[in-house]
Design an enzyme around this catalytic site. Structure first.
Site, PDB file in Angstrom:
ATOM      1  N   HIS A   1       4.226  15.801   6.893  1.00 14.71           N
ATOM      2  CA  HIS A   1       3.652  16.109   8.194  1.00 14.71           C
ATOM      3  C   HIS A   1       4.717  16.083   9.277  1.00 14.71           C
ATOM      4  CE1 HIS A   1      -0.503  14.467   6.658  1.00 14.71           C
ATOM      5  NE2 HIS A   1      -0.073  15.512   5.985  1.00 14.71           N
TER       6      HIS A   1
ATOM      7  N   SER B   1       7.768   7.366   7.377  1.00 15.82           N
ATOM      8  CA  SER B   1       7.519   8.010   8.658  1.00 15.82           C
ATOM      9  C   SER B   1       8.726   7.740   9.547  1.00 15.82           C
ATOM     10  CB  SER B   1       6.252   7.460   9.317  1.00 15.82           C
ATOM     11  OG  SER B   1       5.113   7.785   8.549  1.00 15.82           O
TER      12      SER B   1
ATOM     13  N   ARG C   1      -0.121  14.869  20.782  1.00 14.22           N
ATOM     14  CA  ARG C   1       0.750  14.916  19.604  1.00 14.22           C
ATOM     15  C   ARG C   1       0.210  15.984  18.674  1.00 14.22           C
ATOM     16  NH1 ARG C   1       0.709  11.891  14.336  1.00 14.22           N
ATOM     17  NH2 ARG C   1      -1.252  11.016  15.086  1.00 14.22           N
TER      18      ARG C   1
ATOM     19  N   TYR D   1       5.541   2.709   4.037  1.00 14.26           N
ATOM     20  CA  TYR D   1       4.295   2.080   3.603  1.00 14.26           C
ATOM     21  C   TYR D   1       3.628   2.891   2.504  1.00 14.26           C
ATOM     22  CZ  TYR D   1       1.702   5.519   6.475  1.00 14.26           C
ATOM     23  OH  TYR D   1       1.173   6.673   7.003  1.00 14.26           O
TER      24      TYR D   1
ATOM     25  N   HIS E   1      -0.084  17.405  15.353  1.00 11.23           N
ATOM     26  CA  HIS E   1       0.080  16.874  14.002  1.00 11.23           C
ATOM     27  C   HIS E   1       0.036  18.048  13.032  1.00 11.23           C
ATOM     28  CE1 HIS E   1       0.069  13.774  10.980  1.00 11.23           C
ATOM     29  NE2 HIS E   1      -1.118  14.106  10.505  1.00 11.23           N
TER      30      HIS E   1
ATOM     31  N   GLU F   1       6.840  12.810   8.682  1.00  8.16           N
ATOM     32  CA  GLU F   1       6.227  11.878   7.727  1.00  8.16           C
ATOM     33  C   GLU F   1       6.278  12.531   6.341  1.00  8.16           C
ATOM     34  OE1 GLU F   1       2.187  11.278   8.906  1.00  8.16           O
ATOM     35  OE2 GLU F   1       2.677  11.420  11.032  1.00  8.16           O
TER      36      GLU F   1
ATOM     37  N   ASP G   1       0.558   5.178   1.413  1.00 10.60           N
ATOM     38  CA  ASP G   1      -0.470   6.037   2.004  1.00 10.60           C
ATOM     39  C   ASP G   1      -1.039   6.946   0.920  1.00 10.60           C
ATOM     40  OD1 ASP G   1      -2.069   7.214   3.964  1.00 10.60           O
ATOM     41  OD2 ASP G   1      -0.584   8.761   4.393  1.00 10.60           O
TER      42      ASP G   1
END
Length: 539
Positions: A188, A134, A272, A125, A274, A10, A127
């Site tokens: 990320h 992403s 997951r 998008y 992150h 991301e 953010d």
């Protein structure tokens, strides 16, 4: 197990208007996303019909075994609820620029919530006041590079559409991580891993790895400190913005290990991981190593192969301080203190992880290790060797080194000190997504940085999903049955088809199902969404 792992990247991109530092970044970001989403022809309603499905998101669930109360959470953590309006889109193909009225209409309900699901399986998008790409889920480090590079091309195309549309404000977009004035935005990484692995082991083994891997994943930055107030040059753009070792936050009190427990997959089987501690890298080898080395270390961790041996006990005495100190030492000579009293350099820490990973691969696979795993090991060893022998010998592979060599050229030629605004401008221009402006792109054009992915492959990835993960099903459904896709997310595609009293939700909780091998023939056989839903439901 090997380097092959379900992974996604991301990237929040920096955005600005030349000559207008007060421009609203939320509105600018929505303008960029919607400019890419809105086609010139066709109904705006159809083009923006597929919304993002938030049903299975749980950003307040913590891997340490609890869930933060919603009332106590910072608003930036509430990523599981759209704002009002939630104007969204789905198209990922290159088109000519939309009209300003089309984009304005798309922004009218809530300009900060532009949200596009792309035919390559990615999400594009707004953010936290930045356009974010992403990537779709991939299995190999090379595909991670490919789809990360596709994101750059998507941002470039969006920028060009904005510039070509009368009435819209032209913007500049950077693949970087800080504005140099105290704000940082994230890059990320997401790695699917075995939930049976104790999270305490994840913390213990990965903190020293993340602190030290910046020697080849750092993007480089002019200025020290969060606001760059102290003159100098450092390895990582993000390092100074981390304040704690472990935590759930991503925008405040940033932790080296993020504890968000939101697998976007079967929760009983998967976690997951992150990762928020990395930089946005332009050099393809650096991106490959960022993903590939982390995947290998995770494989060894899951197998219990990090306990004992060279990476058995590398816990740091003060990890956050060590993260900052390593970043502030481009000479790679600083020694961080371990809990047992030893002192090691970041390179020595990385050599320990490399030796542990290489031993693990040889023990489990021997000469039968797959090509992706062997490539990561070979490149990892090569970069560490070059960094140890002569930092500048790694300039073809590592962002901070390539940028430093460029900056030292300006400093030598014009007698510039590290507090020069000209050097800060060069730093920023490094990551400009425009090929004619970005300094990385100029080096790439001259063959001064190593490329791994050819441009035709990158352009294919702009519009087409990877074929070996569930992203294939998501992307192909959007491409083939777009008007009938009501919503989608990482773990579901939702159809609105005639004759059904309710929306039809197709879960995709297993990331390795929904591949071309798994559903390709089914999709080819079903020419309409109605046929596909009937085949999937037996109706």
């Amino acid at each position: 197990m090997s380097v092959r792992r379900v992974t996604g990247l991301e990237t929040e991109y920096g955005i600005s208007v030349p000559g207008d530092p007060g421009a609203n970044p939320m509105l600018l970001s929505a303008q960029v996303v919607n400019a890419y989403a809105v086609p010139v022809t066709g109904s705006l309603g159809a083009s923006l019909r597929a919304r993002w499905d938030y049903e299975d998101e749980a950003p307040l669930r913590d891997a340490r075994g609890f869930e933060v109360r919603r009332a106590a959470a910072h608003p930036s953590q509430l990523t599981d609820a759209p704002a009002r309006g939630d104007a969204q889109g789905r198209r990922g193909e290159h088109r000519a620029a939309p009209s300003a009225s089309d984009v304005a209409s798309a922004e009218s309900e809530d300009p900060t919530m532009a949200n596009v699901i792309l035919t390559n399986g990615a999400r594009f998008y707004v953010d936290h006041a930045h356009p974010e790409y992403s990537s779709p889920e991939v299995l190999t480090p090379r595909d991670a590079v490919r789809y990360d590079r596709a994101g750059e091309r998507i941002l470039l195309e969006a920028l060009r559409r904005v510039a070509a549309t009368p009435g819209l404000t032209p913007v500049t977009i950077y693949k970087n991580n800080t504005d140099g004035k105290g704000a940082s935005y994230g890059t990320h990484e997401n790695y699917l891993m075995d939930r049976a692995t104790p999270f305490a082991d994840v913390v213990r083994h990965l903190i020293p790895f993340f602190v030290s891997r910046q020697v080849f994943t750092g993007a480089g930055r002019v200025g020290l400190g969060q606001d760059s107030a102290t003159a100098g040059y450092q390895i990582s753009q993000r390092a100074d913005f981390f304040e704690v070792e472990v935590g759930l936050e991503t925008t405040m009190k940033r932790p080296i290990i993020n504890t968000r427990d939101e697998p976007h997959a079967t929760a009983e089987k998967y976690r997951r991981l992150h990762v928020i501690v990395g930089d946005a890298t332009m050099c393809e080898v650096a991106t490959l190593l960022k993903v590939g080395t982390t995947s290998l270390v995770l494989a060894a961790l899951e197998a219990g192969a990090l306990d004992g041996g060279p990476a058995g006990d590398l816990q740091l005495s003060e990890p956050v301080r060590a993260l900052h100190e390593v970043s502030h030492d481009p000479g790679l000579r600083h020694l961080v203190r371990l809990r047992d009293g030893r002192r090691m350099s970041a390179l020595e820490l990385q050599w320990a992880y490399f030796e542990a990973a290489a031993a693990f691969v040889d023990d489990r696979f021997g000469e039968h290790a797959d090509a992706d795993t062997r490539e990561v090991l070979t490149r990892w060893e090569g970069v560490l060797t070059r960094l140890g022998d002569d930092v500048f010998s790694a300039a073809r592979e590592v962002d901070w080194v390539a940028k430093l060599r460029l900056l030292e050229g300006y400093r030598s030629r014009d007698s510039l000190a590290w507090d020069s605004h000209r050097l800060q401008a060069v730093d920023l221009q490094w990551s400009d997504v425009r090929p004619e402006k970005g300094l990385y792109h100029r080096l790439a054009e001259r063959g001064l940085v190593e490329r791994l992915i050819d441009e035709d492959s990158v352009q294919h990835a702009v519009a087409h999903p990877p074929e070996d993960t569930r992203a294939y099903f998501r992307g192909e459904c959007l491409a083939r049955y777009g008007p009938r896709v009501a919503a989608a997310s990482w773990d579901a595609v939702i159809f609105d088809v005639p004759g059904r009293g309710a929306l039809q939700r197709v879960p995709t909780l297993e990331p390795l199902r929904g591949t071309r091998e798994h559903v390709g023939a089914l999709l080819d056989r079903c020419t309409t969404a109605e046929e596909l839903v009937a085949a999937l439901t037996g109706g």
